[in-house]
Design a protein around this motif. Structure first.
Motif, mmCIF file in Angstrom:
data_model
loop_
_atom_site.group_PDB
_atom_site.id
_atom_site.type_symbol
_atom_site.label_atom_id
_atom_site.label_comp_id
_atom_site.label_asym_id
_atom_site.label_seq_id
_atom_site.Cartn_x
_atom_site.Cartn_y
_atom_site.Cartn_z
ATOM 1 N N ALA A 91 4.663 -8.295 -1.076
ATOM 2 C CA ALA A 91 5.612 -7.513 -0.286
ATOM 3 C C ALA A 91 6.996 -8.132 -0.402
ATOM 4 N N GLY A 92 8.001 -7.307 -0.579
ATOM 5 C CA GLY A 92 9.367 -7.800 -0.728
ATOM 6 C C GLY A 92 9.784 -7.923 -2.175
ATOM 7 N N MET A 93 8.816 -7.884 -3.094
ATOM 8 C CA MET A 93 9.113 -8.039 -4.513
ATOM 9 C C MET A 93 9.167 -6.707 -5.265
ATOM 10 N N VAL A 94 8.761 -5.627 -4.612
ATOM 11 C CA VAL A 94 8.584 -4.357 -5.322
ATOM 12 C C VAL A 94 9.855 -3.886 -6.006
ATOM 13 N N GLU A 95 10.982 -3.952 -5.310
ATOM 14 C CA GLU A 95 12.245 -3.467 -5.885
ATOM 15 C C GLU A 95 12.628 -4.263 -7.138
ATOM 16 N N ALA A 96 12.582 -5.595 -7.038
ATOM 17 C CA ALA A 96 12.943 -6.436 -8.183
ATOM 18 C C ALA A 96 11.941 -6.277 -9.312
ATOM 19 N N ILE A 137 12.120 -15.053 -4.471
ATOM 20 C CA ILE A 137 11.674 -14.256 -3.321
ATOM 21 C C ILE A 137 10.503 -14.965 -2.651
ATOM 22 N N PRO A 138 10.658 -15.351 -1.375
ATOM 23 C CA PRO A 138 9.564 -16.071 -0.699
ATOM 24 C C PRO A 138 8.366 -15.175 -0.424
ATOM 25 N N VAL A 139 7.196 -15.742 -0.548
ATOM 26 C CA VAL A 139 5.956 -15.028 -0.228
ATOM 27 C C VAL A 139 5.523 -15.446 1.177
ATOM 28 N N ARG A 140 5.282 -14.456 2.050
ATOM 29 C CA ARG A 140 4.911 -14.774 3.432
ATOM 30 C C ARG A 140 3.591 -15.541 3.473
ATOM 31 N N PRO A 141 3.466 -16.555 4.326
ATOM 32 C CA PRO A 141 2.248 -17.380 4.406
ATOM 33 C C PRO A 141 0.964 -16.577 4.570
ATOM 34 N N GLU A 142 1.036 -15.483 5.380
ATOM 35 C CA GLU A 142 -0.193 -14.725 5.617
ATOM 36 C C GLU A 142 -0.673 -14.026 4.342
ATOM 37 N N LEU A 143 0.277 -13.670 3.447
ATOM 38 C CA LEU A 143 -0.104 -13.057 2.190
ATOM 39 C C LEU A 143 -0.738 -14.079 1.263
ATOM 40 N N PRO A 188 0.819 -1.219 0.000
ATOM 41 C CA PRO A 188 0.000 0.000 0.000
ATOM 42 C C PRO A 188 0.849 1.264 0.000
ATOM 43 N N GLY A 189 0.531 2.173 -0.910
ATOM 44 C CA GLY A 189 1.263 3.427 -1.005
ATOM 45 C C GLY A 189 2.387 3.426 -2.020
ATOM 46 N N SER A 190 2.797 2.245 -2.474
ATOM 47 C CA SER A 190 3.888 2.153 -3.448
ATOM 48 C C SER A 190 3.360 2.305 -4.873
#
Length: 258
Positions: A204-209, A248-254, A79-81
Protein backbone atom coordinates in the motif's frame (compact mmCIF):
# COMPACT_ATOMS: atom_id res chain seq x y z
CA UNK A 1 -13.24 -15.91 -16.93
CA UNK A 2 -9.70 -15.14 -18.08
CA UNK A 3 -9.38 -18.47 -19.95
CA UNK A 4 -12.77 -18.06 -21.65
CA UNK A 5 -11.90 -14.49 -22.63
CA UNK A 6 -8.52 -15.56 -24.00
CA UNK A 7 -10.18 -18.38 -25.96
CA UNK A 8 -12.70 -15.99 -27.51
CA UNK A 9 -10.02 -13.53 -28.50
CA UNK A 10 -7.87 -16.39 -29.80
CA UNK A 11 -10.69 -17.42 -32.13
CA UNK A 12 -11.15 -13.82 -33.21
CA UNK A 13 -7.41 -13.50 -33.90
CA UNK A 14 -7.59 -16.58 -36.12
CA UNK A 15 -10.63 -15.44 -38.10
CA UNK A 16 -10.26 -11.64 -37.96
CA UNK A 17 -6.50 -10.99 -37.57
CA UNK A 18 -6.65 -7.45 -38.96
CA UNK A 19 -9.43 -6.51 -36.49
CA UNK A 20 -7.50 -7.80 -33.47
CA UNK A 21 -4.21 -6.32 -34.69
CA UNK A 22 -5.86 -2.91 -35.12
CA UNK A 23 -7.28 -2.95 -31.61
CA UNK A 24 -3.97 -3.95 -30.06
CA UNK A 25 -1.96 -1.42 -32.05
CA UNK A 26 -4.40 1.38 -31.16
CA UNK A 27 -5.67 0.63 -27.65
CA UNK A 28 -7.13 4.13 -27.36
CA UNK A 29 -9.74 3.37 -30.00
CA UNK A 30 -11.10 0.35 -28.13
CA UNK A 31 -12.94 2.49 -25.60
CA UNK A 32 -14.72 4.18 -28.50
CA UNK A 33 -15.87 0.85 -29.93
CA UNK A 34 -19.16 -0.26 -28.36
CA UNK A 35 -18.40 -3.87 -29.30
CA UNK A 36 -15.34 -3.97 -27.03
CA UNK A 37 -15.47 -3.86 -23.24
CA UNK A 38 -12.02 -2.89 -22.02
CA UNK A 39 -11.76 -5.00 -18.89
CA UNK A 40 -8.31 -5.98 -17.68
CA UNK A 41 -9.06 -9.57 -18.71
CA UNK A 42 -9.77 -8.43 -22.27
CA UNK A 43 -6.70 -6.19 -22.40
CA UNK A 44 -4.57 -9.19 -21.47
CA UNK A 45 -6.47 -11.80 -23.51
CA UNK A 46 -6.27 -9.83 -26.76
CA UNK A 47 -2.54 -9.55 -26.36
CA UNK A 48 -2.20 -13.23 -25.47
CA UNK A 49 -3.97 -14.03 -28.75
CA UNK A 50 -1.73 -11.64 -30.66
CA UNK A 51 1.52 -12.94 -29.12
CA UNK A 52 0.49 -16.51 -29.92
CA UNK A 53 0.27 -15.57 -33.60
CA UNK A 54 3.34 -13.36 -33.32
CA UNK A 55 5.56 -16.16 -31.96
CA UNK A 56 3.90 -19.15 -30.28
CA UNK A 57 1.80 -20.27 -27.29
CA UNK A 58 4.82 -20.51 -24.97
CA UNK A 59 5.74 -16.89 -25.71
CA UNK A 60 2.18 -15.78 -24.96
CA UNK A 61 2.18 -17.83 -21.74
CA UNK A 62 5.36 -16.07 -20.62
CA UNK A 63 3.45 -12.78 -20.99
CA UNK A 64 0.32 -14.03 -19.22
CA UNK A 65 2.20 -15.63 -16.32
CA UNK A 66 4.19 -12.47 -15.64
CA UNK A 67 0.98 -10.44 -15.44
CA UNK A 68 -0.82 -13.03 -13.31
CA UNK A 69 1.92 -12.79 -10.66
CA UNK A 70 1.80 -9.00 -10.72
CA UNK A 71 -1.99 -8.94 -10.56
CA UNK A 72 -1.96 -11.18 -7.48
CA UNK A 73 0.60 -8.93 -5.78
CA UNK A 74 -1.41 -5.79 -6.58
CA UNK A 75 -4.63 -7.29 -5.24
CA UNK A 76 -2.81 -8.18 -2.04
CA UNK A 77 -1.25 -4.72 -1.66
CA UNK A 78 -4.29 -2.69 -2.65
CA UNK A 79 -7.54 -4.69 -3.02
CA UNK A 80 -9.51 -3.50 -6.03
CA UNK A 81 -6.58 -1.79 -7.74
CA UNK A 82 -5.48 -2.87 -11.24
CA UNK A 83 -3.50 0.22 -12.31
CA UNK A 84 -0.08 -1.44 -12.07
CA UNK A 85 -1.16 -4.61 -13.88
CA UNK A 86 -2.91 -2.67 -16.65
CA UNK A 87 0.17 -0.51 -17.23
CA UNK A 88 2.32 -3.65 -17.31
CA UNK A 89 -0.11 -5.41 -19.70
CA UNK A 90 0.28 -2.63 -22.26
CA UNK A 91 3.99 -2.00 -21.84
CA UNK A 92 5.20 -5.60 -21.57
CA UNK A 93 3.29 -6.28 -24.78
CA UNK A 94 5.03 -3.33 -26.46
CA UNK A 95 8.45 -4.79 -25.63
CA UNK A 96 7.49 -8.36 -26.57
CA UNK A 97 5.74 -7.53 -29.85
CA UNK A 98 8.38 -5.40 -31.58
CA UNK A 99 7.86 -5.03 -35.32
CA UNK A 100 11.01 -6.88 -36.35
CA UNK A 101 11.77 -8.52 -39.71
CA UNK A 102 9.72 -11.64 -38.93
CA UNK A 103 6.69 -9.61 -37.87
CA UNK A 104 6.84 -7.35 -40.91
CA UNK A 105 6.94 -10.50 -43.05
CA UNK A 106 3.95 -11.98 -41.19
CA UNK A 107 1.89 -8.83 -41.62
CA UNK A 108 2.59 -8.71 -45.36
CA UNK A 109 1.70 -12.36 -45.91
CA UNK A 110 -1.23 -13.08 -43.57
CA UNK A 111 -3.76 -11.95 -46.20
CA UNK A 112 -4.64 -8.54 -44.77
CA UNK A 113 -2.10 -6.69 -46.95
CA UNK A 114 -3.50 -8.26 -50.14
CA UNK A 115 -7.03 -7.43 -48.99
CA UNK A 116 -6.10 -3.78 -48.44
CA UNK A 117 -4.51 -3.61 -51.89
CA UNK A 118 -7.69 -5.01 -53.36
CA UNK A 119 -9.71 -2.28 -51.68
CA UNK A 120 -7.42 0.51 -52.91
CA UNK A 121 -6.55 -0.63 -56.43
CA UNK A 122 -8.44 -2.52 -59.11
CA UNK A 123 -5.14 -3.61 -60.64
CA UNK A 124 -1.41 -2.90 -60.37
CA UNK A 125 1.67 -3.87 -62.36
CA UNK A 126 4.12 -4.69 -59.60
CA UNK A 127 4.92 -4.12 -55.96
CA UNK A 128 7.90 -2.17 -54.68
CA UNK A 129 8.79 -2.11 -50.99
CA UNK A 130 10.74 0.65 -49.25
CA UNK A 131 12.25 -0.76 -46.06
CA UNK A 132 15.01 0.09 -43.61
CA UNK A 133 16.05 -3.21 -41.99
CA UNK A 134 18.28 -2.63 -38.91
CA UNK A 135 20.57 -5.39 -40.19
CA UNK A 136 21.55 -3.21 -43.17
CA UNK A 137 22.44 -0.32 -40.87
CA UNK A 138 22.05 2.39 -43.52
CA UNK A 139 21.58 5.85 -42.01
CA UNK A 140 21.25 9.36 -43.38
CA UNK A 141 23.10 12.46 -42.20
CA UNK A 142 20.34 13.09 -39.66
CA UNK A 143 20.95 9.69 -38.08
CA UNK A 144 17.64 8.25 -39.23
CA UNK A 145 17.60 4.84 -40.96
CA UNK A 146 17.74 5.09 -44.74
CA UNK A 147 15.24 3.06 -46.71
CA UNK A 148 16.17 0.77 -49.58
CA UNK A 149 13.92 -0.35 -52.44
CA UNK A 150 13.00 -4.00 -52.92
CA UNK A 151 11.10 -5.43 -55.90
CA UNK A 152 8.16 -7.87 -56.14
CA UNK A 153 10.47 -10.78 -55.29
CA UNK A 154 10.41 -9.49 -51.70
CA UNK A 155 7.01 -11.16 -51.18
CA UNK A 156 8.74 -14.54 -51.55
CA UNK A 157 11.27 -13.38 -48.98
CA UNK A 158 8.47 -12.31 -46.65
CA UNK A 159 6.79 -15.71 -46.95
CA UNK A 160 10.06 -17.43 -46.05
CA UNK A 161 10.69 -15.12 -43.10
CA UNK A 162 7.14 -15.56 -41.79
CA UNK A 163 7.58 -19.33 -41.96
CA UNK A 164 10.80 -19.30 -39.90
CA UNK A 165 9.69 -16.86 -37.19
CA UNK A 166 10.45 -19.64 -34.67
CA UNK A 167 14.12 -18.70 -35.06
CA UNK A 168 13.42 -15.34 -33.42
CA UNK A 169 15.60 -14.93 -30.35
CA UNK A 170 17.63 -18.11 -30.94
CA UNK A 171 21.30 -18.39 -31.93
CA UNK A 172 20.11 -18.93 -35.50
CA UNK A 173 18.35 -15.57 -35.63
CA UNK A 174 20.67 -13.61 -37.94
CA UNK A 175 18.66 -10.42 -37.37
CA UNK A 176 19.05 -10.73 -33.61
CA UNK A 177 22.71 -9.76 -33.70
CA UNK A 178 22.05 -6.16 -34.80
CA UNK A 179 22.58 -3.46 -32.17
CA UNK A 180 18.90 -2.47 -32.30
CA UNK A 181 17.66 -6.02 -31.68
CA UNK A 182 20.19 -6.51 -28.85
CA UNK A 183 18.99 -3.29 -27.22
CA UNK A 184 15.37 -4.46 -27.51
CA UNK A 185 16.20 -7.77 -25.80
CA UNK A 186 18.04 -5.95 -23.03
CA UNK A 187 15.10 -3.60 -22.47
CA UNK A 188 12.70 -6.55 -22.26
CA UNK A 189 14.89 -8.48 -19.81
CA UNK A 190 15.31 -5.37 -17.66
CA UNK A 191 11.59 -4.64 -17.70
CA UNK A 192 10.69 -8.21 -16.73
CA UNK A 193 13.15 -7.95 -13.83
CA UNK A 194 11.52 -4.68 -12.75
CA UNK A 195 8.07 -6.28 -12.82
CA UNK A 196 9.37 -9.17 -10.73
CA UNK A 197 10.77 -6.67 -8.23
CA UNK A 198 7.44 -4.83 -8.07
CA UNK A 199 5.50 -8.08 -7.63
CA UNK A 200 7.73 -9.12 -4.71
CA UNK A 201 7.72 -5.74 -2.92
CA UNK A 202 4.43 -4.02 -3.82
CA UNK A 203 2.60 -2.65 -0.80
CA UNK A 204 0.00 0.00 0.00
CA UNK A 205 1.32 3.44 -0.90
CA UNK A 206 3.47 2.10 -3.73
CA UNK A 207 0.79 1.66 -6.39
CA UNK A 208 1.19 5.06 -8.04
CA UNK A 209 4.99 4.84 -8.30
CA UNK A 210 4.82 1.19 -9.38
CA UNK A 211 2.31 2.02 -12.15
CA UNK A 212 4.61 4.81 -13.33
CA UNK A 213 7.56 2.40 -13.40
CA UNK A 214 5.48 -0.11 -15.35
CA UNK A 215 4.71 2.65 -17.88
CA UNK A 216 8.34 3.63 -18.59
CA UNK A 217 8.58 1.73 -21.94
CA UNK A 218 5.86 4.03 -23.32
CA UNK A 219 8.49 6.80 -23.32
CA UNK A 220 10.56 4.94 -25.93
CA UNK A 221 9.50 6.06 -29.39
CA UNK A 222 10.75 6.66 -32.90
CA UNK A 223 13.73 5.28 -34.78
CA UNK A 224 17.46 5.86 -34.98
CA UNK A 225 18.80 8.78 -32.94
CA UNK A 226 15.27 9.77 -31.87
CA UNK A 227 14.70 6.32 -30.38
CA UNK A 228 18.10 6.36 -28.71
CA UNK A 229 17.39 9.74 -27.10
CA UNK A 230 13.98 8.59 -25.84
CA UNK A 231 15.52 5.36 -24.51
CA UNK A 232 18.04 7.42 -22.52
CA UNK A 233 15.22 9.57 -21.14
CA UNK A 234 13.29 6.42 -20.20
CA UNK A 235 16.39 4.99 -18.47
CA UNK A 236 16.68 8.12 -16.34
CA UNK A 237 13.00 8.01 -15.42
CA UNK A 238 13.31 4.32 -14.55
CA UNK A 239 16.16 5.01 -12.09
CA UNK A 240 14.23 7.88 -10.51
CA UNK A 241 11.18 5.68 -9.97
CA UNK A 242 13.20 2.75 -8.61
CA UNK A 243 14.75 5.16 -6.10
CA UNK A 244 11.30 6.49 -5.21
CA UNK A 245 9.95 2.98 -4.64
CA UNK A 246 12.91 2.09 -2.44
CA UNK A 247 12.19 5.09 -0.20
CA UNK A 248 8.48 4.40 0.30
CA UNK A 249 8.09 2.99 3.83
CA UNK A 250 6.17 -0.25 4.29
CA UNK A 251 3.78 -0.18 7.26
CA UNK A 252 4.78 -2.66 10.04
CA UNK A 253 1.42 -4.43 9.94
CA UNK A 254 1.91 -5.19 6.24
CA UNK A 255 5.37 -6.59 6.89
CA UNK A 256 3.96 -8.80 9.62
CA UNK A 257 1.20 -10.02 7.32
CA UNK A 258 3.75 -11.09 4.74
Amino acid sequence: AMNVSAFRWGRRAAHQPDFVRGLVAQPGTAAQNAAVVETLDDIIARRVAFLTAYQNAAYATRYADRLAALRKAEARAMPGSTDVTEAAARNLFKLMAIKDEYEVARLYTDGSFAAELGKQFQSYDKLEFHLAPPMMGRRGKDGKPRKSSFGPWMMDGFRLLAAIKGLRGTVFDVFGYSSERRMERQLLAQYEADLELVASALAAGMVEAAAALASVPALIRGYGHVRQASAEKAAGERLRLLDRLAKIPVRPELQAAE
